[in-house]
Design an enzyme around this catalytic site. Structure first.
Site, PDB file in Angstrom:
ATOM      1  N   ASP A 172      90.402  48.404  -5.649  1.00 45.42           N
ATOM      2  CA  ASP A 172      91.892  47.970  -5.946  1.00 45.42           C
ATOM      3  C   ASP A 172      92.664  47.662  -4.261  1.00 45.42           C
ATOM      4  O   ASP A 172      92.376  48.482  -3.840  1.00 45.42           O
ATOM      5  CB  ASP A 172      91.876  49.685  -6.507  1.00 45.42           C
ATOM      6  CG  ASP A 172      93.800  49.115  -7.280  1.00 45.42           C
ATOM      7  OD1 ASP A 172      93.290  48.782  -8.338  1.00 45.42           O
ATOM      8  OD2 ASP A 172      94.750  49.780  -6.334  1.00 45.42           O
TER       9      ASP A 172
ATOM     10  N   GLU B  47      89.025  43.258  -5.627  1.00 48.36           N
ATOM     11  CA  GLU B  47      90.264  43.183  -6.572  1.00 48.36           C
ATOM     12  C   GLU B  47      90.913  42.350  -4.901  1.00 48.36           C
ATOM     13  O   GLU B  47      91.709  43.434  -4.229  1.00 48.36           O
ATOM     14  CB  GLU B  47      91.388  43.640  -6.425  1.00 48.36           C
ATOM     15  CG  GLU B  47      92.368  43.428  -7.419  1.00 48.36           C
ATOM     16  CD  GLU B  47      93.219  44.188  -7.683  1.00 48.36           C
ATOM     17  OE1 GLU B  47      94.667  44.289  -8.315  1.00 48.36           O
ATOM     18  OE2 GLU B  47      93.601  45.323  -7.050  1.00 48.36           O
TER      19      GLU B  47
HETATM   20  C1  NOJ Z   1      95.766  47.078  -8.752  1.00 45.30           C
HETATM   21  C2  NOJ Z   1      95.683  47.907 -10.652  1.00 45.30           C
HETATM   22  O1  NOJ Z   1      94.684  46.991 -10.970  1.00 45.30           O
HETATM   23  C3  NOJ Z   1      96.908  48.242 -11.213  1.00 45.30           C
HETATM   24  O2  NOJ Z   1      96.641  48.092 -12.571  1.00 45.30           O
HETATM   25  C4  NOJ Z   1      97.689  48.914 -10.513  1.00 45.30           C
HETATM   26  O3  NOJ Z   1      98.952  49.371 -10.408  1.00 45.30           O
HETATM   27  C5  NOJ Z   1      97.595  48.254  -9.305  1.00 45.30           C
HETATM   28  N1  NOJ Z   1      96.413  47.954  -7.998  1.00 45.30           N
HETATM   29  C6  NOJ Z   1      97.849  49.700  -7.735  1.00 45.30           C
HETATM   30  O4  NOJ Z   1      97.034  50.909  -8.112  1.00 45.30           O
END
Ligand code: NOJ
Length: 604
Positions: free
Chosen positions: A248, A306
Site C-alpha cells: 500500500d 501500489e
Molecule cells: C491506498 C489504499 O488503497 C486506500 O484505500 C487507502 O485509503 C490509502 N492507501 C491509505 O492507506
C-alpha cells in the site's frame, strides 16, 4: 539496430492498419529478418520464470464480500464459503484488502495490530483455515501491506503520545512547530495539513506527520529498528504460508527530513504530499531493495505494489528481474485524473484516453517486466460506469472491457463484482456514503460553491464507495450478502437482476464470459502467448475501439474491443481463426465485422 528502431516505430505506430501490421510481421518472418518484436520476445522468454506468472488474480474487499454471521459485515468464514466460486472462475491468487485489527477510520488501512485479525472478520484460526482451504483449491492468498503508516490506536503511537522521548516515538515523525508555524505546508491526501498536534502535548507545539487521515500517523522508515520490526512482521505472515502482499501507498515512505515544504499548489497555501513523494522516489528505492532482500526474496513471495507515477527510466528497478517488487498495478488511466485532486474538478476519462494511457504503459513494460492490468479496485468507481461511453455501460460493455483486462500483458486483477459487470451504485444522500474521502470531497465541493445536488452528483461519479458496496450473490435480501437487517454499506439498486445466481448458468452472462476468457488465457495452446507474449498496439480505427496484439514465437492473437455504438471492420488475414467473441462476429475474406459494443479474440 537501426533496422530495429525503424521497425519498432512502424510496428508501434497507431497509424498502421492491422492488416499492414500483419503483413510487416509476415514479411519479416518470410525473409528471416529479426524484427524488434522478435528480439523482445527473446528477452521476454528469457525472463526469470516465477510461480505467479500466467495466473489471474482477484481482489476481495473483506467487509463487502460475504457475511457469514449476520452482522452486516463480510468476514473470513464468508470468504471460505465462496472459495469454490473463485476456483470455478479460474482465479489462482486472491488479494485480501486489510483484515488486521483496526478502528476502521480508513476501512482497515489504519492498522492497530499487524499480527492479529480484526474480530469483525473472525480469528487467526479462521484465517489459518482460509489459507489451508484456499491451498487445497490451488489458490494463493496475498495480504495488504500497509506500512507507510499505522493507526493512531497502534500501541507504538499510544506509547509515543505518552512519552515523546520513548523508543516508540522514534517510529514516527514528531516535530516542533517552526516559529509558531507548522513544520511544512504539505496537504494530506484526505484534506488539511499533514501535521497534527500530538495528543496529550497540545501546549508543547509538538506535531506528528500523517500523509493520510490524522488517525494514520506515518512511520519513520529512516529509523532502522522500526524497519526491522516491519520486516519481522512481513516474515511472520510469509512464514505462515501467505504467498505475498499487495503493498500500500509505499512510495510515500520517503521523506525529506528537513521538511522544507513545496511551493503552494492551491489557494490554501499548501501543496499535495504526493508532489514531495514524487521527488523522493530514489530514497524509497533504497529501503525497498532492503525490504525485498530481507523478506520477499528469501520466501519467493509475490509483491504487487501500489506505486503511482513510476517513470520509464526507473521501471526496471521496480519490476525488472532484479527489481524490488514482483510487479506493480497499472494506474496509468487513473493517473489521468490525478491532476484533478478534488473530486469536484473531475473531467471524464473516456475510453480512448484510457487506451492511450494503458497502451503506453504496456509498451514501456514490454521489455522489462509485468504490470497488473486493472479496470477498478476498492479506491475507484466501477470502471464500466467510469470509462465507457453511456451506451456501453451494459453487460455487453463489461464483457468487451473484460477481454481487454484479462488478455493484456501482465497479471490481471479482477475486483470483486467486476466479473458480473457491477456498475456504480446510486447514492441518494451524503448520509449513504461511508468513505472519509467522499465526505471530505463533499465538503470541499460545497466550499468551492457547488450546490448539494452538484456535490452529490460528483460523488455518484467518483466515490470509492461504489466499489465497496456489498457483493451481489443472489436476489434474496441484501443480495445474499448478509442476513442482517442493515448492511454496513448500502446494497446496489439493481441486485434483483444483477447477481451471481442470475448469471451462473447463463452461457451469455458477463460471468460466463469472464470464465471463458480466463480459461482461454490459461489454455495449454495459448498460455505461453498470453503470459510471455509481447504486447503490440494496433490501429484503433475509431475513437472507442481498443485493439491490440499478443505475439510470441511467430504466433499472433488479436484482441479487439469495440465500444462504439456501431459496428467496425477490421482487417486480419483470410485464415484467421476466431477464438472467442462476446457477440456474433463475421469474418469474411480477411475482414472482421465486429458489432457495436462487442469484442473478439482472433488467432492469425
Ligand atoms: C491506498 C489504499 O488503497 C486506500 O484505500 C487507502 O485509503 C490509502 N492507501 C491509505 O492507506
Amino acid at each position: 539496430m537501426a533496422q530495429d528502431l525503424w521497425l519498432s516505430s512502424i510496428l508501434s505506430s497507431q497509424q498502421l492498419s492491422p492488416l499492414c501490421t500483419y503483413i510487416v510481421i509476415a514479411l519479416l518472418n518470410i525473409f528471416g529478418l529479426e524484427s524488434l518484436s522478435l528480439s523482445k520476445q527473446k528477452e521476454d522468454s528469457s525472463m526469470e520464470k516465477k510461480w505467479w506468472h500466467g495466473k489471474v488474480a482477484y481482489q476481495i474487499y473483506p467487509k463487502s464480500f460475504c457475511d457469514s454471521n449476520g452482522d452486516g459485515v463480510g468476514d473470513i468464514q464468508g470468504i471460505i464459503s465462496k472459495l469454490d466460486y473463485l476456483k470455478d472462475l479460474g482465479v489462482e491468487i486472491v488479494w485480501l484488502s486489510p483484515c488486521f485489527k483496526s478502528p476502521f477510520v480508513d476501512q482497515g488501512y489504519d492498522i492497530s495490530d499487524y499480527q492479529d485479525i480484526d474480530p469483525i472478520f473472525g480469528t487467526m484460526e479462521d484465517f489459518d483455515e482460509l489459507l489451508a482451504k484456499a491451498k487445497e483449491r490451488g489458490i494463493s492468498i496475498i495480504l495488504d501491506l500497509v506500512i507507510n503508516h499505522c493507526s493512531s490506536e497502534h500501541e507504538w503511537f499510544k506509547k509515543a503520545c505518552a512519552d515523546p522521548n520513548c523508543e516508540e516515538a522514534k517510529y514516527f515523525f514528531i516535530k516542533k512547530s517552526k516559529d509558531g508555524k507548522l513544520p511544512d505546508n504539505l496537504r494530506s491526501y484526505f484534506g488539511g495539513s499533514v501535521w497534527e498536534k500530538l495528543p496529550g502535548h497540545e501546549d508543547e507545539d509538538l506535531y506528528y506527520l500523517h500523509y493520510f487521515a490524522k488517525q494514520q500517523p506515518d512511520l519513520n522508515w529512516y529509523y532502522e529498528p522500526l524497519r526491522e520490526k516491519l520486516f519481522d512482521m512481513i516474515n511472520f505472515w510469509l512464514d505462515k504460508g501467505v504467498a505475498g502482499f499487495r503493498v500500500d501507498a509505499i512510495m510515500n515512505i520517503a521523506k525529506d527530513l528537513s521538511f522544507p515544504g513545496l511551493p503552494a499548489d492551491g489557494a490554501d497555501g499548501m501543496c499535495s504530499a504526493n508532489k514531495m513523494t514524487a521527488k523522493l522516489s530514489d530514497q524509497a528505492a533504497t529501503f525497498l531493495y532492503e525490504m525485498n532482500d530481507k523478506t520477499f526474496k528469501p520466501h519467493d513471495g509475490l509483491s504487487v505494489a501500489e506505486a503511482f507515477g513510476v517513470n520509464q527510466e526507473s521501471l526496471a528497478n521496480y519490476i525488472g528481474d532484479n527489481g524490488f517488487f514482483s510487479t506493480i498495478f497499472d494506474f496509468s488511466a487513473r493517473e489521468l485524473n490525478e491532476k484533478y485532486p478534488a473530486y469536484y474538478r473531475y473531467r471524464p476519462v473516456t475510453i480512448d484516453k484510457w487506451r492511450e494511457a494503458v497502451f503506453a504503459a504496456q509498451n514501456r513494460a514490454n521489455p522489462i517486466g509485468f504490470l497488473c492490468p486493472i479496470i477498478e479496485n476498492h479506491d475507484e468507481p466501477r470502471g464500466v460506469s467510469y470509462y465507457l461511453p453511456t451506451h456501453a455501460r451494459t453487460p455487453d460493455g463489461a464483457k468487451a472491457f473484460a477481454a481487454v483486462n484479462v488478455l493484456l500483458r501482465g497479471m490481471p486483477f479482477i475486483y470483486q463484482g467486476q466479473e458480473i459487470g457491477m456498475t456504480n451504485t446510486k447514492f441518494n444522500s451524503i448520509y449513504e456514503f461511508d468513505d472519509l474521502n467522499a465526505k471530505d470531497n463533499y465538503k470541499v465541493a460545497l466550499e468551492a460553491g457547488l450546490t448539494e445536488t452538484q456535490a452529490l452528483d460528483i460523488l455518484n461519479i467518483e466515490s470509492r464507495d461504489h466499489a465497496r458496496t456489498p457483493m451481489l450473490w443472489d436476489d434474496s435480501k441484501n443480495a445474499g450478502f448478509s442476513s442482517a437487517a442493515v448492511t454496513w454499506l448500502k446494497v446496489h439498486q439493481d441486485y434483483h437482476k444483477l447477481n451471481v445466481a442470475a448469471q451462473k448458468d447463463d452461457p451469455n452472462s458477463v460471468l460466463s464470459f469472464y470464465k471463458q476468457l480466463i480459461a482461454l488465457r490459461k489454455s495449454p495452446e495459448y498460455k505461453e502467448l498470453f503470459t510471455y507474449g509481447d504486447f503490440q498496439a494496433l490501429d484503433p480505427v475509431a475513437d472507442y475501439v481498443v485493439p491490440f496484439a499478443r505475439v510470441l514465437d511467430g504466433k499472433t492473437v488479436y484482441v479487439i474491443a469495440n465500444f462504439e455504438d456501431s459496428p467496425v471492420s477490421y482487417g486480419v488475414n483470410a485464415d484467421s481463426k476466431i477464438l472467442l467473441s462476446s457477440k456474433e462476429v463475421q469474418l469474411q475474406d480477411g475482414t472482421l465485422t465486429i458489432p457495436a459494443v462487442a469484442c473478439v479474440v482472433v488467432a492469425l
